[in-house]
Design a protein around this motif. Structure first.
Motif, short mmCIF file in Angstrom:
data_model
loop_
_atom_site.label_atom_id
_atom_site.label_comp_id
_atom_site.label_asym_id
_atom_site.label_seq_id
_atom_site.Cartn_x
_atom_site.Cartn_y
_atom_site.Cartn_z
N GLY A 189 10.98 -7.91 8.09
CA GLY A 189 9.99 -8.98 8.99
C GLY A 189 8.62 -8.38 9.54
O GLY A 189 7.89 -9.23 10.23
N ALA A 190 8.43 -7.17 9.07
CA ALA A 190 7.00 -6.87 9.42
C ALA A 190 5.96 -7.54 8.51
O ALA A 190 6.23 -8.01 7.69
N ALA A 191 4.65 -7.66 9.20
CA ALA A 191 3.41 -8.23 8.40
C ALA A 191 2.84 -7.12 7.23
O ALA A 191 2.44 -7.71 6.25
N SER A 192 2.88 -5.95 7.62
CA SER A 192 1.94 -5.02 6.64
C SER A 192 2.78 -4.39 5.61
O SER A 192 4.13 -3.98 6.08
N SER A 193 2.40 -4.12 4.43
CA SER A 193 3.09 -3.46 3.41
C SER A 193 2.64 -2.27 3.21
O SER A 193 1.99 -1.72 3.83
N GLN A 194 3.28 -1.39 2.36
CA GLN A 194 3.21 0.15 2.05
C GLN A 194 2.07 -0.14 0.88
O GLN A 194 2.54 1.36 -0.01
N SER A 195 1.25 -0.70 0.25
CA SER A 195 0.55 -0.75 -0.80
C SER A 195 -0.34 0.53 -0.74
O SER A 195 -0.50 1.23 -1.73
N ARG A 196 -1.02 0.74 0.56
CA ARG A 196 -2.01 2.00 0.68
C ARG A 196 -1.27 3.18 0.65
O ARG A 196 -1.53 4.17 0.12
N VAL A 197 -0.09 3.24 1.15
CA VAL A 197 0.97 4.35 1.31
C VAL A 197 1.12 4.96 -0.35
O VAL A 197 1.04 6.06 -0.45
N LYS A 198 1.52 3.80 -1.00
CA LYS A 198 1.88 4.22 -2.44
C LYS A 198 0.66 4.66 -3.28
O LYS A 198 0.71 5.67 -3.93
N SER A 199 -0.69 4.07 -3.10
CA SER A 199 -1.67 4.57 -3.73
C SER A 199 -2.18 5.85 -3.26
O SER A 199 -2.51 6.72 -4.08
N ALA A 200 -2.11 6.28 -2.04
CA ALA A 200 -2.25 7.71 -1.52
C ALA A 200 -1.20 8.57 -2.05
O ALA A 200 -1.80 9.80 -2.26
N LEU A 201 -0.21 8.21 -2.03
CA LEU A 201 0.82 9.21 -2.72
C LEU A 201 0.61 9.50 -4.25
O LEU A 201 0.68 10.70 -4.62
N ALA A 202 0.21 8.44 -4.89
CA ALA A 202 0.03 8.75 -6.23
C ALA A 202 -1.21 9.68 -6.46
O ALA A 202 -1.24 10.42 -7.53
N PHE A 203 -2.30 9.32 -5.62
CA PHE A 203 -3.61 10.19 -5.66
C PHE A 203 -3.25 11.43 -5.49
O PHE A 203 -3.81 12.52 -5.98
N GLN A 204 -2.35 11.87 -4.63
CA GLN A 204 -1.80 13.15 -4.10
C GLN A 204 -0.95 13.95 -5.18
O GLN A 204 -0.48 15.06 -4.85
N ASN A 205 -0.53 13.16 -6.05
CA ASN A 205 0.38 13.46 -6.93
C ASN A 205 1.76 13.80 -6.32
O ASN A 205 2.52 14.77 -6.81
N ILE A 206 2.04 12.93 -5.56
CA ILE A 206 3.50 13.14 -4.51
C ILE A 206 4.55 12.05 -5.03
O ILE A 206 4.03 10.98 -5.19
N GLN A 207 5.40 12.48 -5.36
CA GLN A 207 6.55 11.32 -6.13
C GLN A 207 7.12 10.50 -4.74
O GLN A 207 7.07 10.92 -3.61
N TYR A 208 7.28 9.28 -5.18
CA TYR A 208 7.94 8.57 -4.24
C TYR A 208 8.88 7.54 -4.64
O TYR A 208 8.77 7.06 -6.07
#
Length: 355
Positions: free
Chosen positions: A292-311
Motif C-alpha cells: 500500500g505504500a506509494a514509493s517504489s525501490q527503483s532507486r535502491v536497486k540502481s544504487a545496489l547495482a552501482f555498488q556491485n551488491i547483489q539483491y
C-alpha cells in the motif's frame, strides 16, 4: 504461529456435597479476552476440560492467572478462589523453505580483490590429518604431532562456511501495511527462515536489529542459539533506529556473509553496506508498494547495482504462503489472490520464484 496449544483444566471437589455451579475464568494474555466456563462437579469427584488455543501471531503469551467462583444454588453467598500462577508460551514466526536462495560466502570467496595471503588468514580449522609432502609447515599441529610421534597438520576449510550476519531493518518510518499484513511481518518471517536454514547447514548465524531495543546476537551454532534468535524475532517491534546506523554499529568478522532485509526506499544504508568490502553482501528487498505504500525501490536497486551488491526481490506472496493457515478474513485475499494463483499455476512456491 499457526500451531495449537493444548490446555487442561481439572476441577476437583473433595467435599461430600456437590458443587451445583462453578465459574472458571482463565486469562490468556493481555490482549485476548478471557476464557469463561460454567460447570458443575459432583461430590468427591472431578471434572476435566480440555481447551485448544490457536495462536495466529508470533509473540510472548501467558496462560493464567485463573479465577474460580462458586456458591449455593440460591445465590445467597459466593466464594472466589484466585490462582496467580501463570505459564509463558513463546510463539515463533512461521518458517519458509529458503534453500534455493544463494548466499555468497564472505572473505576471499566473496571479494576477488583480497590481497595475496588473505586466504591463509580467512580459513578455519576443520580437524587434523597426517602430513602430506608439500603441506605448509605453518599448518603443523605440534602438540598433536608430539602425541602421535608423527607429523600432524590442521585440516582447513575455506571461508565458504563462514558466519552469516542477518541485519533486519525495523525502522518504523520505512514500514508499510498493518499487523500481519505488513512489511514488518515479512521481514521477521524471512529473518527467521534464513537463520534456521543457516543453523541447519551448521553455520554460525548472528542477528542484528534495532526496534524498541537493540538486539545484537553474536554468531553461534550451539543447540540453544536457534531459540535465542527465534525468541528475539518473535518479540520484535518497529523502532526509530535507521538501517544505516545499525550497519555502522559494529563490523562483523572478515569471513562473514552479510544479509540485509529491508523495505526501505532510501539509499543511505547502501553507502554503509558498500564500505564492507570483506563481506559477502546480499540485500533482500521487500517492495512496500505491495503493501500500500506509494514509493517504489527503483532507486535502491540502481544504487545496489552501482555498488556491485547483489539483491533479490522478495514478493509479498511469501507472506501469504507463510500464513496459509489463516482464514481469508485474516489476510486481505484480494491483494494476494492474483500472486497466489500465479505461483499455484506454475506449480512452485513463492520463495522459488524470487527474482
Amino acid at each position: 504461529a499457526g500451531d495449537s496449544v493444548q490446555e487442561e483444566l481439572k476441577l476437583v471437589n473433595n467435599c461430600w456435597l456437590p458443587a451445583i455451579w462453578v465459574e472458571i475464568t482463565d486469562k490468556l494474555n493481555n490482549t485476548s479476552p478471557s476464557v469463561r466456563m460454567v460447570s458443575d462437579v459432583g461430590a468427591n469427584s472431578s471434572r476435566t476440560r480440555y481447551l485448544s488455543h490457536l495462536y495466529k501471531q508470533r509473540g510472548l503469551y501467558t496462560l493464567g492467572p485463573t479465577t474460580l467462583r462458586t456458591g449455593d444454588p440460591f445465590g445467597i453467598y459466593t466464594l472466589t478462589f484466585h490462582e496467580p500462577n501463570t505459564d509463558t508460551i513463546l510463539i515463533t514466526p512461521p518458517l519458509l523453505p529458503m534453500t534455493r536462495l544463494r548466499i555468497d560466502p564472505g572473505g576471499w570467496a566473496g571479494d576477488q580483490r583480497q590481497q595475496r595471503g588473505a586466504l591463509e588468514r580467512q580459513i578455519s580449522d576443520a580437524g587434523v590429518r597426517e602430513y602430506i609432502p608439500g603441506d605448509s609447515l605453518r599448518r603443523i599441529h605440534w602438540h598433536a604431532s608430539a602425541h602421535f610421534d608423527s607429523l600432524i597438520v590442521r585440516q582447513l576449510e575455506a571461508s565458504a562456511s563462514g558466519d552469516w550476519w542477518i541485519f533486519v531493518d525495523l525502522q518504523s518510518s520505512v514500514q508499510a501495511g498493518h499487523d500481519q499484513d505488513s512489511t514488518l511481518e515479512l521481514l521477521i518471517v524471512l529473518a527467521a527462515s534464513l537463520a534456521v536454514r543457516g543453523l541447519n547447514e551448521h553455520r554460525r548465524v548472528g542477528l542484528a536489529m534495532a526496534g524498541t531495543d537493540l538486539t545484537w546476537i553474536e554468531p553461534s551454532n550451539n543447540p540453544t542459539h536457534r531459540w535465542r534468535i527465534l525468541k528475539a524475532l518473535a518479540a520484535a517491534e518497529a523502532g526509530d533506529c535507521s538501517l544505516a546506523d545499525l550497519i555502522s554499529l559494529k563490523k562483523p568478522g572478515r569471513t562473514a556473509s552479510l544479509i540485509v532485509i529491508t523495505p526501505s526506499t532510501g539509499i543511505r544504508w547502501i553507502a554503509a553496506l558498500g564500505k564492507r568490502r570483506n563481506d559477502g553482501r546480499l540485500a533482500l528487498l521487500i517492495d512496500p508498494t505491495e503493501f500500500g505504500a506509494a514509493s517504489s525501490q527503483s532507486r535502491v536497486k540502481s544504487a545496489l547495482a552501482f555498488q556491485n551488491i547483489q539483491y533479490r526481490s522478495m514478493p509479498a506472496a511469501l507472506l501469504f504462503e507463510a500464513y496459509q493457515f489463516l482464514t481469508q478474513s485474516d489476510l486481505k485475499p484480494d491483494r494476494y489472490s492474483v500472486s497466489g494463483k500465479r505461483y499455484l499455476m506454475q506449480g512452485r512456491s513463492a520463495w522459488q520464484n524470487m527474482g
